[in-house]
Scaffold this active site. Structure first.
Site, PDB file in Angstrom:
ATOM      1  N   LYS A   1       4.285  27.611  63.593  1.00 33.73           N
ATOM      2  CA  LYS A   1       3.465  28.681  63.037  1.00 33.73           C
ATOM      3  C   LYS A   1       2.600  28.017  61.977  1.00 33.73           C
ATOM      4  CE  LYS A   1       3.654  32.954  60.317  1.00 33.73           C
ATOM      5  NZ  LYS A   1       4.533  33.911  59.606  1.00 33.73           N
TER       6      LYS A   1
ATOM      7  N   ILE B   1       2.202  34.985  64.659  1.00 31.20           N
ATOM      8  CA  ILE B   1       3.295  35.714  64.030  1.00 31.20           C
ATOM      9  C   ILE B   1       2.663  36.449  62.863  1.00 31.20           C
ATOM     10  CG2 ILE B   1       5.472  35.564  62.780  1.00 31.20           C
ATOM     11  CD1 ILE B   1       6.188  33.158  64.526  1.00 31.20           C
TER      12      ILE B   1
ATOM     13  N   THR C   1       9.607  35.440  55.811  1.00 29.27           N
ATOM     14  CA  THR C   1       9.375  35.646  54.382  1.00 29.27           C
ATOM     15  C   THR C   1       8.744  37.011  54.090  1.00 29.27           C
ATOM     16  OG1 THR C   1       7.396  34.275  54.667  1.00 29.27           O
ATOM     17  CG2 THR C   1       9.314  33.245  53.659  1.00 29.27           C
ATOM     18  N   THR C   2       8.062  37.609  55.065  1.00 27.07           N
ATOM     19  CA  THR C   2       7.568  38.977  54.903  1.00 27.07           C
ATOM     20  C   THR C   2       8.733  39.951  54.741  1.00 27.07           C
ATOM     21  OG1 THR C   2       5.530  38.523  56.115  1.00 27.07           O
ATOM     22  CG2 THR C   2       6.210  40.815  56.018  1.00 27.07           C
TER      23      THR C   2
ATOM     24  N   ARG D   1       1.996  28.964  49.914  1.00 26.49           N
ATOM     25  CA  ARG D   1       3.240  29.459  49.321  1.00 26.49           C
ATOM     26  C   ARG D   1       4.202  28.326  48.960  1.00 26.49           C
ATOM     27  NH1 ARG D   1       4.740  34.868  49.645  1.00 26.49           N
ATOM     28  NH2 ARG D   1       3.177  36.232  50.596  1.00 26.49           N
TER      29      ARG D   1
ATOM     30  N   TYR E   1       8.482  24.300  46.433  1.00 24.99           N
ATOM     31  CA  TYR E   1       8.670  23.902  45.039  1.00 24.99           C
ATOM     32  C   TYR E   1       8.938  22.413  44.841  1.00 24.99           C
ATOM     33  CZ  TYR E   1      10.029  23.696  40.173  1.00 24.99           C
ATOM     34  OH  TYR E   1      10.084  23.354  38.850  1.00 24.99           O
TER      35      TYR E   1
ATOM     36  N   TYR F   1       7.124  25.989  60.266  1.00 27.44           N
ATOM     37  CA  TYR F   1       6.277  26.993  59.625  1.00 27.44           C
ATOM     38  C   TYR F   1       5.578  26.342  58.445  1.00 27.44           C
ATOM     39  CZ  TYR F   1       4.975  31.375  57.213  1.00 27.44           C
ATOM     40  OH  TYR F   1       4.284  32.393  56.584  1.00 27.44           O
TER      41      TYR F   1
END
Length: 295
Positions: free
Chosen positions: A167, A209, A49-50, A143, A112, A138
């Site tokens: 992660k 990570i 996502t980065t 988020r 969401y 993850y």
């Protein structure tokens, strides 16, 4: 070979460089790949996502992944990101991307739609039944809006084939310690919080990570390596120098912070895609001062 061997240490969630026209800057991406590998990272993560994956097209994602494998050229393992809130589409994406070449697939939990813990379990179970590579869960509730609870992580770890690690970016140290206590022996647990790596490795995590490893790979990997070697006195000295950097990187938005730092270092242009915007002028100046002092 176990992921605890291949993915121990520092992985870096690569940014996606853009040019002034908003297109992917592949020359800059090659510079970034070389910079982080030369800086000592143990593996790279493409399409995390980065890398601003929510704003990348299907075709762009594939181009980035193919390019990354080509330029890494087996120097370090490559992890591919493939996650989302549509389980069927995640399965299709894993087939579309070159995931068969990956050391693992990093899959962010659904955002969401806030599924129940049973929904999260069934989501990952379905993905794991259709994966060409081991799955890294993850968990990043800040988020996604839904925490992958320790009991669900452990249920997946013990009961579902191809779920190989996590992660963990909840920031909940009690939850992290419960996972580390009760996980299968060969289940990889890495941090998703740059600022918490030192205490989390002390609790038993096997690396991270990282976002910061894009911009400060030498300093950050030295700190993580010191942790993994049990040299926490030296690790603390190194981490103390990085604390201000962590604060600046995440003060407004990720990856706006790390992209600003990398532009200051001459690696990429300071370009992000909406709805993310570049760092505010005042914060950019603070980042410029910090990068100058650190390097």
């Amino acid at each position: 070979m176990s992921l605890q061997t291949t993915l121990r240490g520092t992985g870096v969630a690569l940014v996606t460089p853009f040019d002034a026209a908003g297109s992917i800057d592949f020359n800059a991406l090659e510079r970034v790949i070389d910079f982080v590998i030369d800086g000592g990272v143990q593996y790279v993560v493409t399409l995390g996502t980065t890398g601003e994956t929510p704003t990348l097209s299907k075709e762009e994602k594939k181009d980035i992944a193919v390019f990354t494998f080509e330029k890494v050229n087996s120097r370090v393992p490559v992890v591919v990101g493939a996650g989302g809130n549509n389980t069927a589409e995640v399965i299709k994406e894993m087939a579309y991307l070159p995931c068969d070449k990956a050391a693992a697939i990093l899959s962010a939990s659904p955002y969401y739609n806030k599924p129940s813990q049973e929904g999260l379990f069934q989501h990952y179970k379905a993905i794991a039944a259709n994966t060409p590579a081991p799955i890294l869960l993850y968990n990043v509730p800040g988020r996604t809006g839904r925490n992958l609870e320790a009991k669900t992580t452990l249920r997946l770890a013990h009961d579902v084939a191809n779920i190989a690690g996590i992660k963990e970016a909840s920031g909940d140290m009690a939850q992290c310690m419960q996972i580390l206590r009760d996980k299968p022996e060969n289940f990889l647990v890495v941090s998703g919080d740059d600022a918490l790596v030192l205490p989390q490795v002390a609790c038993g995590m096997e690396g991270v990570i990282s976002v910061a490893a894009n911009s400060f790979p030498k300093q950050f990997t030295s700190m993580v390596n010191a942790c993994l070697n049990g040299d926490f006195a030296n690790a603390k000295k190194l981490n103390d120098q990085l604390i201000e950097g962590y604060e600046l990187l995440f003060a407004e938005n990720n990856p706006a912070g790390v992209k600003a730092a990398m532009q200051i270092l001459g690696l990429i242009e300071n370009e992000v895609r909406l709805p993310v915007v570049p760092l505010s002028e005042g914060l950019y100046e603070k980042m410029k001062d910090y990068v100058g002092r650190l390097s």
